[in-house]
Design an enzyme around this catalytic site. Sequence first.
Site, mmCIF file in Angstrom:
data_model
loop_
_atom_site.group_PDB
_atom_site.id
_atom_site.type_symbol
_atom_site.label_atom_id
_atom_site.label_comp_id
_atom_site.label_asym_id
_atom_site.label_seq_id
_atom_site.Cartn_x
_atom_site.Cartn_y
_atom_site.Cartn_z
ATOM 1 N N CYS A 173 34.299 -45.701 -4.564
ATOM 2 C CA CYS A 173 33.891 -47.281 -5.101
ATOM 3 C C CYS A 173 34.304 -47.535 -6.471
ATOM 4 C CB CYS A 173 32.655 -48.358 -5.128
ATOM 5 S SG CYS A 173 33.530 -48.195 -2.958
ATOM 6 N N ASP A 201 34.615 -36.250 23.877
ATOM 7 C CA ASP A 201 34.777 -38.007 24.704
ATOM 8 C C ASP A 201 35.379 -36.903 25.881
ATOM 9 O OD1 ASP A 201 33.954 -39.815 25.950
ATOM 10 O OD2 ASP A 201 34.772 -41.559 24.094
ATOM 11 N N CYS A 254 29.519 -52.037 -4.681
ATOM 12 C CA CYS A 254 29.430 -50.291 -4.349
ATOM 13 C C CYS A 254 29.265 -49.522 -4.952
ATOM 14 C CB CYS A 254 30.022 -49.661 -2.662
ATOM 15 S SG CYS A 254 30.242 -48.627 -2.105
HETATM 16 ZN ZN LIG Z 1 31.838 -47.344 -1.999
#
Ligand SMILES: [Zn+2]
Length: 524
Positions: free
Chosen positions: A292, A89, A287
């Site tokens: 997680c 960018d 999740c």
């Molecule tokens: Zn996760």
Amino acid sequence: MAKFEIRHKDLMGRIAKLQTPHGPIETPAIMPVINPNLISIGADEMKKNGAEMLITNAYIIYRKAELREEAAKRSVHSLLGSELPIMTDSGSYQLYEYGDVGVSNREILEFQQRIGSDISVPLDIPTPPYAKRAIAERDLEITLRRMEEARAIIKIKTNEDDKNKSKNNPLLTGVVQGSTFVDLRAESAKRLASIGFDLYAIGGVVPLLESYRFDKLVDIIVASKLNLPCDAPVHLFGAGHPIIFPLAVALGCDLFDSAAYLLYAKGKRYMTSDGTRKLQDLQYLPCSCPVCSSYTVNELKTEEGVNLLAAHNLWVSFEEMRTVKQSIVERNLWELCERRCRAYPALLTGLMQMARYSALIEKYDPATKHPFLYLGPSSTYRPEVLRYANRLSRFTLSGNVLITTMTERDRDRDRDRDREPKEESVIESKDKEEKEEFQHVFFVKPPFGPCPVELEETYPVGQAELPAEIDSDAKTVALQNVLKLLESNHKKADFVFQYDHSWKDHLLLLIEEIGKYAEVRKTE
Ligand SMILES: [Zn+2]
């Protein structure tokens, strides 16, 4: 133009292969933003999570002497420690935030070339949404002049110039601006297309994303896409939250950059495909990503947890993009949008705004899919329904035609019931119907409308799965389509329109209208 091979399509969305100097990538793709000053998740880790391409800010590198020298001496790839394709960018975002960046368009473009950027971006002027028109016009003129300058600096290399190396040409982005004025967006896109870029980006939309103005975002994407070459990739600048991926891809966006994964993590915000949760509100982690499934909520809340949370945020972003891509392959992206856009009223507004462009989307949408799952009033406005309505005028009818809201099964059941003894008047009416010979029978299936019994099993009408109770949007459109059929065959055939009690009173006005062209019969 860059090599961009489209492999699968659904709605305006596509899965494609984009060739870059560092090899091909598959779009739609998310480019995680890496800040060279502050690398929280390394490029290797990004690749493991599913990144095929990265994005970094050439302006940040340029401003800091040691980074600038390292990148200029080796390359931006060496600086980030990755051989994945890298987009750079230009510092436009900093220009937007701080007003001045102290670098010229030419300087930053030549720098991007020097450090071996795969995709360069000129220094455009991002005009905020709802700016005054005069400001939006002034900014746009400057942006377009800079785009022309950029194209002159980074010339299109034809195969003649560079026969064996054409696939190694760095790509140049043309950035669409124009604030929230759709005509300026359209004009901007048109002029960029006439200059000719390898890919196009839609800029200046971050404040709309942050304020959940998804309806306005839809308008801007559509106005831009309509005026850009359809065989070029389009990047939606600053859209890094997974909640927007289905809608944006459905409208034809191919590239996304995510700084959000880290910004959200720093703010202790946990991304999901249907929104954001504050870490402090979570007792469970909904999740099963590597983070997680290995850490607890409390571990994510610690200082060291920021990078873990960033890794989770990236994970769900890639997961959602894979879901979107699978939907394109299965051609049920509209249904994915319907499911996802029910997470927030503002997203639902965005979905309904997309539905207003169904006539346009229909031109891009593949004609055959299956099945058609009706998931609520938004399904009524799907391109398939519109396409069906447009094709009703192809029916040329003569003789006696029955249009009935009763299905074949209802009619069979009624016939069985009629074999039992009945009151005189009912027998008379049934006799009358049986004596009549219909050359054509159409049943009315919401939201499509009339469908000849012969096509009862074919897509889309025959393969549409509807809930037991259907809403009035679907019925209204079905009756409007009955009217279309009647109007286009008026005076050519004698119509009987038969409807049952489930077609409620609020549809009576339309039924009255139908009565101008057909004999209307209500069944019990
Ligand atoms: Zn996760």
